[in-house]
Design an enzyme around this catalytic site. Structure first.
Site, PDB file in Angstrom:
ATOM      1  N   GLY A  45      15.094 -12.372  65.133  1.00 39.31           N
ATOM      2  CA  GLY A  45      14.571 -11.884  63.793  1.00 39.31           C
ATOM      3  C   GLY A  45      15.675 -11.722  62.982  1.00 39.31           C
ATOM      4  O   GLY A  45      16.806 -11.563  63.170  1.00 39.31           O
ATOM      5  N   GLN A  50      19.814  -9.397  55.294  1.00 38.77           N
ATOM      6  CA  GLN A  50      21.039  -9.586  56.218  1.00 38.77           C
ATOM      7  C   GLN A  50      21.778 -10.954  55.774  1.00 38.77           C
ATOM      8  O   GLN A  50      22.995 -11.214  55.961  1.00 38.77           O
ATOM      9  CB  GLN A  50      20.565  -9.965  57.497  1.00 38.77           C
ATOM     10  CG  GLN A  50      19.923  -8.827  58.145  1.00 38.77           C
ATOM     11  CD  GLN A  50      19.459  -8.965  59.723  1.00 38.77           C
ATOM     12  OE1 GLN A  50      18.342  -9.115  59.806  1.00 38.77           O
ATOM     13  NE2 GLN A  50      20.153  -8.773  60.657  1.00 38.77           N
ATOM     14  N   CYS A  95      21.158  -6.098  66.744  1.00 36.40           N
ATOM     15  CA  CYS A  95      20.775  -6.570  65.597  1.00 36.40           C
ATOM     16  C   CYS A  95      22.052  -7.579  65.098  1.00 36.40           C
ATOM     17  O   CYS A  95      23.255  -7.247  65.534  1.00 36.40           O
ATOM     18  CB  CYS A  95      20.884  -5.367  64.511  1.00 36.40           C
ATOM     19  SG  CYS A  95      20.779  -6.089  62.654  1.00 36.40           S
ATOM     20  N   LEU A  96      21.661  -8.503  64.426  1.00 32.35           N
ATOM     21  CA  LEU A  96      22.893  -9.671  64.026  1.00 32.35           C
ATOM     22  C   LEU A  96      23.792  -9.099  63.135  1.00 32.35           C
ATOM     23  O   LEU A  96      25.021  -9.500  63.080  1.00 32.35           O
ATOM     24  CB  LEU A  96      22.279 -10.741  63.394  1.00 32.35           C
ATOM     25  CG  LEU A  96      21.636 -11.671  64.319  1.00 32.35           C
ATOM     26  CD1 LEU A  96      20.683 -12.859  63.751  1.00 32.35           C
ATOM     27  CD2 LEU A  96      22.775 -12.461  65.326  1.00 32.35           C
ATOM     28  N   HIS A 137      11.520  -3.401  63.384  1.00 30.89           N
ATOM     29  CA  HIS A 137      13.080  -3.555  63.312  1.00 30.89           C
ATOM     30  C   HIS A 137      13.102  -4.219  61.818  1.00 30.89           C
ATOM     31  O   HIS A 137      14.109  -3.935  60.838  1.00 30.89           O
ATOM     32  CB  HIS A 137      13.282  -4.114  64.447  1.00 30.89           C
ATOM     33  CG  HIS A 137      14.888  -4.552  64.224  1.00 30.89           C
ATOM     34  ND1 HIS A 137      15.885  -4.027  64.878  1.00 30.89           N
ATOM     35  CD2 HIS A 137      15.794  -5.342  63.402  1.00 30.89           C
ATOM     36  CE1 HIS A 137      17.178  -4.273  64.565  1.00 30.89           C
ATOM     37  NE2 HIS A 137      17.113  -5.176  63.603  1.00 30.89           N
ATOM     38  N   GLU A 138      12.612  -5.358  61.656  1.00 35.68           N
ATOM     39  CA  GLU A 138      12.997  -6.197  60.360  1.00 35.68           C
ATOM     40  C   GLU A 138      12.298  -5.481  59.164  1.00 35.68           C
ATOM     41  O   GLU A 138      12.886  -5.608  58.103  1.00 35.68           O
ATOM     42  CB  GLU A 138      12.276  -7.554  60.621  1.00 35.68           C
ATOM     43  CG  GLU A 138      12.638  -8.565  61.682  1.00 35.68           C
ATOM     44  CD  GLU A 138      14.129  -8.433  61.894  1.00 35.68           C
ATOM     45  OE1 GLU A 138      15.106  -8.226  60.647  1.00 35.68           O
ATOM     46  OE2 GLU A 138      14.629  -8.786  62.904  1.00 35.68           O
ATOM     47  N   HIS A 141      15.018  -3.291  57.911  1.00 31.34           N
ATOM     48  CA  HIS A 141      15.908  -3.873  56.837  1.00 31.34           C
ATOM     49  C   HIS A 141      15.314  -4.055  55.454  1.00 31.34           C
ATOM     50  O   HIS A 141      16.399  -3.859  54.361  1.00 31.34           O
ATOM     51  CB  HIS A 141      16.139  -5.012  57.362  1.00 31.34           C
ATOM     52  CG  HIS A 141      17.069  -5.391  58.606  1.00 31.34           C
ATOM     53  ND1 HIS A 141      18.514  -5.099  58.526  1.00 31.34           N
ATOM     54  CD2 HIS A 141      16.797  -5.757  59.706  1.00 31.34           C
ATOM     55  CE1 HIS A 141      18.978  -5.214  59.582  1.00 31.34           C
ATOM     56  NE2 HIS A 141      17.960  -5.566  60.481  1.00 31.34           N
TER      57      HIS A 141
HETATM   58  C1  QAP Z   1      15.747  -7.682  65.955  1.00 31.36           C
HETATM   59  O1  QAP Z   1      17.456  -8.926  66.468  1.00 31.36           O
HETATM   60  C2  QAP Z   1      15.058  -7.180  67.254  1.00 31.36           C
HETATM   61  O2  QAP Z   1      24.434  -8.156  68.737  1.00 31.36           O
HETATM   62  C3  QAP Z   1      16.338  -9.221  66.024  1.00 31.36           C
HETATM   63  O3  QAP Z   1      25.733 -10.348  69.407  1.00 31.36           O
HETATM   64  C4  QAP Z   1      15.364  -6.169  67.993  1.00 31.36           C
HETATM   65  O4  QAP Z   1      17.861 -11.102  66.884  1.00 31.36           O
HETATM   66  C5  QAP Z   1      13.656  -7.844  67.765  1.00 31.36           C
HETATM   67  C6  QAP Z   1      21.996 -10.513  68.201  1.00 31.36           C
HETATM   68  C7  QAP Z   1      14.945  -5.722  69.166  1.00 31.36           C
HETATM   69  C8  QAP Z   1      13.276  -7.251  68.701  1.00 31.36           C
HETATM   70  C9  QAP Z   1      13.769  -6.283  69.501  1.00 31.36           C
HETATM   71  C10 QAP Z   1      22.428  -9.468  68.485  1.00 31.36           C
HETATM   72  C11 QAP Z   1      22.451 -11.681  68.585  1.00 31.36           C
HETATM   73  C12 QAP Z   1      20.478 -11.014  68.010  1.00 31.36           C
HETATM   74  C13 QAP Z   1      23.562  -9.409  68.695  1.00 31.36           C
HETATM   75  C14 QAP Z   1      18.470  -9.989  67.059  1.00 31.36           C
HETATM   76  C15 QAP Z   1      24.374 -10.327  69.260  1.00 31.36           C
HETATM   77  C16 QAP Z   1      23.881 -11.780  69.164  1.00 31.36           C
HETATM   78  C17 QAP Z   1      19.720  -9.825  67.604  1.00 31.36           C
HETATM   79 CO    CO Z   2      18.458  -6.177  62.595  1.00 29.13          CO
END
Ligand code: QAP
Ligand code: CO
Length: 170
Positions: A45, A50, A95-96, A137-138, A141
């Protein structure tokens, strides 16, 4: 084009995103860039803020039952609104913009939403499971909020400690 992902504690992440008014080529380019950037960074996501675009735009691309992330399953969401929340659920989020930190967050387990697709078509849908969690979550943001701000006092302390330790190490 792959864009740079803004990470905590960059103040840009606190900006409130604005409604999209034009469903034009610039929006389509933004959505395409967001997808490319999210995939290269192993995300599921991403919100436009971001990549420093303060617009109410987000994408979600959950893996399927075979754990494959298919572009066919990509959902592009413009100007979303949550009409109804039900229940609550706990999930270990990441979270990215807060790389390599994961913690449990409580959210509604079911939501009813409206949003527009890339062509401006109005869509109304109900979501549960991981999709409901990802969408909340998104959408946070878009309000300038990160999941670490939803943690309990003690878990937030744990985050601050880990982050400081990491800054020293780098
Ligand atoms: C949001 O999160 C989300 O720390 C998206 O090193 C959160 O894509 C969706 C990611 C919870 C559903 C449930 C995070 C990748 C990606 C990191 C992400 C990392 C590499 C997070
Ligand atoms: Co995020």
């Amino acid at each position: 084009m792959i864009r740079e992902i803004i990470t905590y504690p960059n103040k840009i992440l606190k900006e409130k995103s604005k409604e999209v008014e034009l469903f034009d080529e610039a929006l389509h380019t933004l959505l395409d860039d967001m997808y490319e950037t999210m995939i290269i960074k192993n995300g599921i996501g991403l919100a436009a803020i971001q990549i420093a675009q303060a617009q109410n735009v987000l994408i979600i691309n959950l893996p399927n039952q075979e754990d494959e992330q298919k572009k066919d399953d990509l959902i592009e969401i413009i100007n979303p609104r949550i009409l109804e929340y039900r229940g609550s659920t706990l999930y270990t989020e990441g979270c990215l913009s807060v790389p390599e930190f994961y913690e449990d967050v409580e959210r509604a387990e079911w939501i009813r939403v409206t949003y527009h697709d890339r062509n401006g078509k109005l869509i109304e849908k109900e979501y549960d499971g991981l999709m409901a969690i990802a969408l909340q979550h998104e959408m946070d943001h878009l309000k300038g909020e990160l999941f670490i701000e939803k943690l309990s006092f003690l878990k937030r302390k744990k985050f601050e400690k880990e982050w400081k330790k990491r800054l020293k190490g780098k």
